[in-house]
Motif scaffolding. Structure first.
Motif, PDB file in Angstrom:
ATOM      1  N   LYS A   1      41.820  48.233  40.874  1.00 13.22           N
ATOM      2  CA  LYS A   1      42.179  48.229  39.443  1.00 13.22           C
ATOM      3  C   LYS A   1      43.272  47.189  39.205  1.00 13.22           C
ATOM      4  CE  LYS A   1      41.536  52.854  37.583  1.00 13.22           C
ATOM      5  NZ  LYS A   1      42.223  54.057  37.180  1.00 13.22           N
ATOM      6  N   VAL A   2      43.104  46.352  38.184  1.00 12.11           N
ATOM      7  CA  VAL A   2      44.127  45.347  37.862  1.00 12.11           C
ATOM      8  C   VAL A   2      44.390  45.348  36.358  1.00 12.11           C
ATOM      9  CG1 VAL A   2      43.639  43.764  39.790  1.00 12.11           C
ATOM     10  CG2 VAL A   2      42.349  43.538  37.652  1.00 12.11           C
ATOM     11  N   ASN A   3      45.542  44.795  35.960  1.00  9.73           N
ATOM     12  CA  ASN A   3      45.794  44.624  34.526  1.00  9.73           C
ATOM     13  C   ASN A   3      45.281  43.239  34.092  1.00  9.73           C
ATOM     14  OD1 ASN A   3      47.675  42.748  35.334  1.00  9.73           O
ATOM     15  ND2 ASN A   3      49.447  44.065  34.975  1.00  9.73           N
ATOM     16  N   ASP A   4      45.578  42.835  32.859  1.00 11.28           N
ATOM     17  CA  ASP A   4      44.993  41.571  32.392  1.00 11.28           C
ATOM     18  C   ASP A   4      45.622  40.342  33.063  1.00 11.28           C
ATOM     19  OD1 ASP A   4      47.354  41.746  31.088  1.00 11.28           O
ATOM     20  OD2 ASP A   4      46.561  41.452  29.072  1.00 11.28           O
ATOM     21  N   LYS A   5      46.647  40.566  33.874  1.00 13.20           N
ATOM     22  CA  LYS A   5      47.208  39.453  34.662  1.00 13.20           C
ATOM     23  C   LYS A   5      46.731  39.523  36.110  1.00 13.20           C
ATOM     24  CE  LYS A   5      51.363  38.626  31.944  1.00 13.20           C
ATOM     25  NZ  LYS A   5      50.958  37.397  31.336  1.00 13.20           N
ATOM     26  N   LEU A   6      45.786  40.391  36.361  1.00 14.42           N
ATOM     27  CA  LEU A   6      45.211  40.612  37.703  1.00 14.42           C
ATOM     28  C   LEU A   6      46.215  41.213  38.683  1.00 14.42           C
ATOM     29  CD1 LEU A   6      42.901  37.466  38.247  1.00 14.42           C
ATOM     30  CD2 LEU A   6      42.344  39.662  37.220  1.00 14.42           C
ATOM     31  N   GLU A   7      47.252  41.886  38.145  1.00 22.61           N
ATOM     32  CA  GLU A   7      48.219  42.550  39.018  1.00 22.61           C
ATOM     33  C   GLU A   7      47.767  43.983  39.276  1.00 22.61           C
ATOM     34  OE1 GLU A   7      52.273  42.597  37.574  1.00 22.61           O
ATOM     35  OE2 GLU A   7      53.053  42.502  39.621  1.00 22.61           O
ATOM     36  N   THR A   8      47.956  44.438  40.527  1.00 25.74           N
ATOM     37  CA  THR A   8      47.559  45.805  40.886  1.00 25.74           C
ATOM     38  C   THR A   8      48.697  46.761  40.535  1.00 25.74           C
ATOM     39  OG1 THR A   8      48.514  45.710  43.091  1.00 25.74           O
ATOM     40  CG2 THR A   8      46.280  44.834  42.845  1.00 25.74           C
ATOM     41  N   ASN A   9      48.565  48.021  40.969  1.00 27.19           N
ATOM     42  CA  ASN A   9      49.644  48.998  40.724  1.00 27.19           C
ATOM     43  C   ASN A   9      50.880  48.683  41.559  1.00 27.19           C
ATOM     44  OD1 ASN A   9      47.917  49.789  42.970  1.00 27.19           O
ATOM     45  ND2 ASN A   9      49.166  51.628  43.135  1.00 27.19           N
ATOM     46  N   ILE A  10      50.755  47.788  42.555  1.00 30.76           N
ATOM     47  CA  ILE A  10      51.937  47.420  43.361  1.00 30.76           C
ATOM     48  C   ILE A  10      52.486  46.091  42.848  1.00 30.76           C
ATOM     49  CG2 ILE A  10      52.753  46.842  45.691  1.00 30.76           C
ATOM     50  CD1 ILE A  10      50.668  48.697  46.783  1.00 30.76           C
ATOM     51  N   PRO A  11      53.726  46.068  42.337  1.00 29.74           N
ATOM     52  CA  PRO A  11      54.271  44.814  41.817  1.00 29.74           C
ATOM     53  C   PRO A  11      54.227  43.709  42.874  1.00 29.74           C
ATOM     54  CG  PRO A  11      55.721  46.657  41.295  1.00 29.74           C
ATOM     55  CD  PRO A  11      54.669  47.195  42.222  1.00 29.74           C
ATOM     56  N   GLY A  12      53.760  42.545  42.486  1.00 30.10           N
ATOM     57  CA  GLY A  12      53.691  41.420  43.422  1.00 30.10           C
ATOM     58  C   GLY A  12      52.362  41.322  44.162  1.00 30.10           C
ATOM     59  N   VAL A  13      51.515  42.347  43.990  1.00 36.16           N
ATOM     60  CA  VAL A  13      50.188  42.295  44.632  1.00 36.16           C
ATOM     61  C   VAL A  13      49.127  42.123  43.548  1.00 36.16           C
ATOM     62  CG1 VAL A  13      48.509  43.497  46.085  1.00 36.16           C
ATOM     63  CG2 VAL A  13      50.957  43.728  46.554  1.00 36.16           C
ATOM     64  N   PHE A  14      48.403  41.060  43.647  1.00 37.31           N
ATOM     65  CA  PHE A  14      47.377  40.705  42.658  1.00 37.31           C
ATOM     66  C   PHE A  14      46.009  40.753  43.346  1.00 37.31           C
ATOM     67  CE2 PHE A  14      51.411  39.073  41.478  1.00 37.31           C
ATOM     68  CZ  PHE A  14      51.457  39.057  40.092  1.00 37.31           C
ATOM     69  N   ALA A  15      44.948  40.845  42.560  1.00 37.25           N
ATOM     70  CA  ALA A  15      43.606  40.883  43.167  1.00 37.25           C
ATOM     71  C   ALA A  15      42.600  40.259  42.218  1.00 37.25           C
ATOM     72  CB  ALA A  15      43.210  42.327  43.491  1.00 37.25           C
ATOM     73  N   GLY A  16      41.511  39.749  42.791  1.00 36.56           N
ATOM     74  CA  GLY A  16      40.465  39.144  41.963  1.00 36.56           C
ATOM     75  C   GLY A  16      39.193  38.935  42.766  1.00 36.56           C
ATOM     76  N   GLY A  17      38.178  38.412  42.109  1.00 34.59           N
ATOM     77  CA  GLY A  17      36.897  38.172  42.777  1.00 34.59           C
ATOM     78  C   GLY A  17      36.099  39.459  42.919  1.00 34.59           C
ATOM     79  N   ASP A  18      35.288  39.526  43.964  1.00 35.57           N
ATOM     80  CA  ASP A  18      34.365  40.658  44.147  1.00 35.57           C
ATOM     81  C   ASP A  18      35.068  42.014  44.211  1.00 35.57           C
ATOM     82  OD1 ASP A  18      32.437  38.751  44.307  1.00 35.57           O
ATOM     83  OD2 ASP A  18      31.953  39.048  46.410  1.00 35.57           O
ATOM     84  N   MET A  19      36.264  42.075  44.822  1.00 36.90           N
ATOM     85  CA  MET A  19      36.933  43.365  44.989  1.00 36.90           C
ATOM     86  C   MET A  19      37.412  43.951  43.660  1.00 36.90           C
ATOM     87  SD  MET A  19      37.101  45.114  47.667  1.00 36.90           S
ATOM     88  CE  MET A  19      38.558  46.139  47.742  1.00 36.90           C
ATOM     89  N   VAL A  20      37.400  43.133  42.613  1.00 38.56           N
ATOM     90  CA  VAL A  20      37.806  43.613  41.291  1.00 38.56           C
ATOM     91  C   VAL A  20      36.585  43.766  40.378  1.00 38.56           C
ATOM     92  CG1 VAL A  20      39.014  42.891  39.175  1.00 38.56           C
ATOM     93  CG2 VAL A  20      40.165  42.755  41.394  1.00 38.56           C
ATOM     94  N   ASN A  21      35.657  42.827  40.490  1.00 35.14           N
ATOM     95  CA  ASN A  21      34.530  42.790  39.537  1.00 35.14           C
ATOM     96  C   ASN A  21      33.233  43.356  40.083  1.00 35.14           C
ATOM     97  OD1 ASN A  21      35.990  40.963  37.578  1.00 35.14           O
ATOM     98  ND2 ASN A  21      36.037  39.716  39.423  1.00 35.14           N
ATOM     99  N   GLY A  22      33.188  43.706  41.371  1.00 35.13           N
ATOM    100  CA  GLY A  22      31.888  43.911  42.015  1.00 35.13           C
ATOM    101  C   GLY A  22      31.379  42.507  42.322  1.00 35.13           C
ATOM    102  N   ALA A  23      30.140  42.388  42.795  1.00 30.56           N
ATOM    103  CA  ALA A  23      29.659  41.052  43.186  1.00 30.56           C
ATOM    104  C   ALA A  23      29.773  40.097  42.008  1.00 30.56           C
ATOM    105  CB  ALA A  23      28.219  41.143  43.637  1.00 30.56           C
TER     106      ALA A  23
END
Ligand code: SF4
Length: 418
Positions: free
Chosen positions: A370-392
């Motif tokens: 899960k990410v916010n609109d800045k692609l940040e996760t629930n842990i400050p400083g940890v961001f995520a994107g690509g397949d792990m956020v959107n599915g394939a």
């Protein structure tokens, strides 16, 4: 076989002439990487192909790879389509890459900022690295396998020239990555002690299996392992009568690759919906058909049968329901319509799902981050994107996430300094 993806110089000029150079171009807005499509087409029209390459690569580091495999979100929105046919942007893009030097790329930037960990060196991770590097940070890629991700490992040689794809990845690593570490990361917490921020861009790691008996029989394979083998130049383990379950690009590509490997082999795609509903690109479908792949449409797999080894698959004929809330027509079984397809090999190509990594990070019900609109996760400083956020997701969507994450990470690190 003739390569339908290649324009001659004359065809490219005629196609470029058709562009209306729209104000507020919808093609550019539709492109996840925001490639300024009318600008590069204008450069093609004036014969400035080097300039066109510059324009595309500025927005998208995967210029070679996307010239072959981009799903053309741009052409779908092309205004010209309302008049006659949309501009074939991908083929113009491919014309540019085919006729300019792949070594021509962006100037490396000076890096004096903090180190940022990028977990996973696929298109999202490498795009993030390039942007972070250009912003002055030091991206370090932590990758358990091969840097380059799915395009580097699984797209068949028939579609993507390995040398050029490798050069593209190699260039990004050489000029925009501080260091590549071979590492499998399960938890991100400790990384924040060593790095200013973290970007998670691992792919989906587990294969999706059809919920039917018999998937453990000898002769059942996943499409990705077949494509990886073929990419390495190895012979596939497929037999003479092959069924491929799925209807996306990977299914169609695997079917075409297996038929190309042995034209005497029977290869049939087994799909729950009809031709219109296939999710694969038109070129993939045409190529499979030209190679002699056959299709069993409206067929729901029920059971893979055999005594230790695959002997075939039981399927039920389907009919399509009215479109549901998602807009897709669901296949429904037709009563008393079961039939048996004799096969010695079954390839599963119905996608991937997330693994169980990063337990400290909040996930969706499907196991995606899960990410916010800045692609940040629930842990400050940890961001995520690509397949792990959107599915394939596609390479160009991964590029979008990589760029967006780099901007968010830079903003986060700047805030820390203030
Ligand atoms: S929408 Fe179509 S016609 Fe308009 S600028 Fe884009 S490619 Fe050209």
């Amino acid at each position: 076989m003739e390569d339908r993806r290649k324009f001659s110089r004359e065809q490219a000029l005629i196609e470029a002439e058709r562009c209306l150079y729209c104000y507020d171009a919808p093609c550019e807005k539709a492109c996840p990487a925001h490639v300024p499509v009318p600008e590069f087409i204008q450069s093609v029209r004036t014969g400035n192909l080097k300039g066109a390459r510059n324009i595309i690569r500025e927005a998208n580091p995967f210029i070679e790879i996307c010239g072959v495999i981009c799903p053309e979100f741009c052409s779908e929105q092309c205004i010209r389509g309302k008049i006659d046919t949309p501009i074939n942007v991908r083929q113009l893009h491919k014309f540019v890459t085919d006729n300019t030097d792949p070594e021509e790329n962006l100037e490396p930037a000076e890096r004096t900022g903090q180190k940022v960990a990028i977990v996973g060196g696929g298109p999202a991770g490498l795009s993030c690295a390039r942007e972070l590097s250009r912003l002055g940070y030091k991206p370090v890629i932590l990758e358990k396998d091969v840097v380059g991700g799915i395009p580097a490992q699984e797209i068949a040689r028939t579609r993507l020239d390995e040398e050029i794809a490798g050069k593209e990845t190699g260039f990004i690593v050489k000029h925009f990555v501080e260091e590549v570490k071979r590492a499998e990361v399960e938890f991100v917490g400790d990384l924040l002690k060593e790095y200013g921020a973290v970007f998670i861009s691992t792919g989906l790691e587990k294969e999706q299996e059809p919920d039917i008996p018999g998937t453990d029989l000898e002769g059942v394979f996943f499409a990705r392992e077949i494509l990886k083998n073929v990419r390495k130049g190895q012979k596939s383990p497929a037999g003479r009568r092959v069924g491929v379950i799925g209807g996306g690009n990977v299914a169609l590509e695997t079917a075409a690759v297996l038929k190309a490997e042995d034209p005497g082999r029977d290869v049939e795609v087994i799909y729950r919906r009809g031709l219109k509903e296939l999710k694969a690109f038109r070129e993939e479908i045409e190529e499979a058909v030209e190679r002699g792949v056959t299709f069993q449409f409206m067929a729901i797999p029920r059971e893979i049968r055999g005594d230790a080894k695959v002997e075939g698959i039981m399927v039920t004929r389907a009919r399509l329901s009215e479109p549901d809330e998602s807009g897709r027509r669901r296949p429904e079984p037709v009563e008393n319509s079961d039939f048996f397809i004799p096969l010695d090999t079954i390839i599963i190509a119905i996608g991937q799902k997330a693994g169980e990594k990063f337990p400290e990070i909040e996930k969706t019900a499907a196991g995606l981050i899960k990410v916010n609109d800045k692609l940040e996760t629930n842990i400050p400083g940890v961001f995520a994107g690509g397949d792990m956020v959107n599915g394939a997701c596609t390479v160009v969507e991964s590029v979008r996430d990589g760029k967006k994450a780099a901007a968010s990470i830079a903003e986060y690190l700047e805030r820390g300094k203030a």
